[in-house]
Design an enzyme around this catalytic site. Structure first.
Site, PDB file in Angstrom:
ATOM      1  N   HIS A 125      -3.273  -3.104  -5.578  1.00  0.00           N
ATOM      2  CA  HIS A 125      -3.509  -3.045  -3.281  1.00  0.00           C
ATOM      3  C   HIS A 125      -5.347  -2.788  -3.758  1.00  0.00           C
ATOM      4  CE1 HIS A 125      -3.662   0.711  -0.579  1.00  0.00           C
ATOM      5  NE2 HIS A 125      -3.740  -0.739   0.246  1.00  0.00           N
ATOM      6  N   SER A 132       0.554  -0.575  -0.342  1.00  0.00           N
ATOM      7  CA  SER A 132       0.164   0.127  -0.212  1.00  0.00           C
ATOM      8  C   SER A 132       0.308   1.182   0.533  1.00  0.00           C
ATOM      9  CB  SER A 132      -0.798   0.158   0.841  1.00  0.00           C
ATOM     10  OG  SER A 132       0.075  -0.157   2.775  1.00  0.00           O
ATOM     11  N   ASN A 153      -3.353   5.974  -0.106  1.00  0.00           N
ATOM     12  CA  ASN A 153      -3.211   6.500   0.989  1.00  0.00           C
ATOM     13  C   ASN A 153      -2.665   7.630   1.409  1.00  0.00           C
ATOM     14  OD1 ASN A 153      -3.611   4.112   3.099  1.00  0.00           O
ATOM     15  ND2 ASN A 153      -1.687   3.165   1.479  1.00  0.00           N
ATOM     16  N   GLU A 184      -6.156   0.491  -6.318  1.00  0.00           N
ATOM     17  CA  GLU A 184      -5.481   0.650  -6.414  1.00  0.00           C
ATOM     18  C   GLU A 184      -4.261  -0.044  -7.662  1.00  0.00           C
ATOM     19  OE1 GLU A 184      -3.855   4.813  -4.907  1.00  0.00           O
ATOM     20  OE2 GLU A 184      -3.111   2.910  -3.570  1.00  0.00           O
TER      21      GLU A 184
END
Length: 270
Positions: free
Chosen positions: A127, A106, A178, A139
């Site tokens: 991800h 991530s 993130n 992702e």
């Protein structure tokens, strides 16, 4: 996370080999998958017979040799550079040359991780978000040497799971999601440390004031505080930006083994 990906792939019709070095981890994953499928049955997503068929598609093993003929492997271990490099290097040595290696990282550079293999062009990120069977997007961070063929394979695989792939630059620390998520948790911790408001009230304001479905402390507990710490530490190291320095509150909880829902206690008790 690994168990969620296993469930998602199996219920999407894929034959799955779920491999872990720990028998205990595999047993917990089996329980997770069983309970997840049962919930979907209760919601009418599929029948009990279909759920049983989904479970039958999964082979549980501690023997990495069982992966030898896999066409796609998704690494979903701890969010730390060296263990991931070791895992990807081992997979590279084991898998057939045409196999794709996807990583559920991530925050870690795909180019860096792919450098641990002799097939960097076939390494890409996938991800998933927690929980994988529920979240609608994935992702797909690519590295500097990731080929277009590999990106298309990753996108196709993600779509086969009923999810929407979003390709991003895999060398941007924290990728995209993130870079939004972690600052929210960092600010919440800093506000708590500054005694701006109790954690319950911070969560309440984020939910009922800002309209988010979940508060930052609740979300941290949900994804795992160790994961949150690993991600913010990785972004901090990669960018050198003091903003991403992990707050003491988060470090103390992880150090004491209070990792959130999975351990029964984090910011809150469960």
């Amino acid at each position: 996370m690994g168990a969620g990906i296993v469930q998602l792939a199996a219920q999407s019709g894929h034959a799955v080999i779920a491999c872990d070095s720990s028998v205990e981890a595999l047993e917990k994953a089996q329980v997770y998958v069983g309970e997840g499928l049962s919930r979907l049955v209760s919601k009418g997503a599929f029948t009990e017979d279909e759920a049983a068929a989904h479970q039958d598609r999964i082979q549980w093993t501690t023997n990495t040799e069982d992966l030898r003929d896999a066409g796609i492997v998704i690494e979903a271990i701890v969010e730390k550079v060296e263990p991931k490099k070791k895992a990807l290097s081992a997979l590279d040595a084991l898998l057939p040359p045409e196999a794709f290696i996807f990583t559920n990282t991530s925050s870690i550079s795909i180019t860096d991780l792919a450098g641990a293999t002799n097939r960097p062009e076939k390494v890409c990120g996938t991800h998933f978000f927690t929980p994988p069977p529920v979240r609608e997007a994935v992702e797909v961070p690519r590295g500097e040497l990731t080929s277009d063929e590999t990106v298309e394979a990753a996108k196709g695989f993600v779509r086969s799971l009923g999810k929407e792939p979003v390709v991003v630059d895999g060398d941007v620390p924290g990728f995209v999601a993130n870079r939004f998520l972690i600052p929210m948790l960092l600010e919440a911790c800093r506000l708590l440390e500054a005694e701006a408001a109790p954690k319950q009230d911070i969560d309440l304001l984020v939910k009922k004031g800002l309209g988010f479905p979940i508060g930052p402390f609740e979300l941290g507990d949900f994804i795992g505080l160790d994961v949150a710490l690993d991600v913010t530490s990785q972004v901090h190291r990669a960018t050198g930006d003091p903003y991403y320095a992990p707050p003491k509150t988060l470090e103390d909880l992880v150090r004491s083994g209070k990792l959130g829902r999975k351990t029964g206690e984090g910011f809150y008790s469960y």
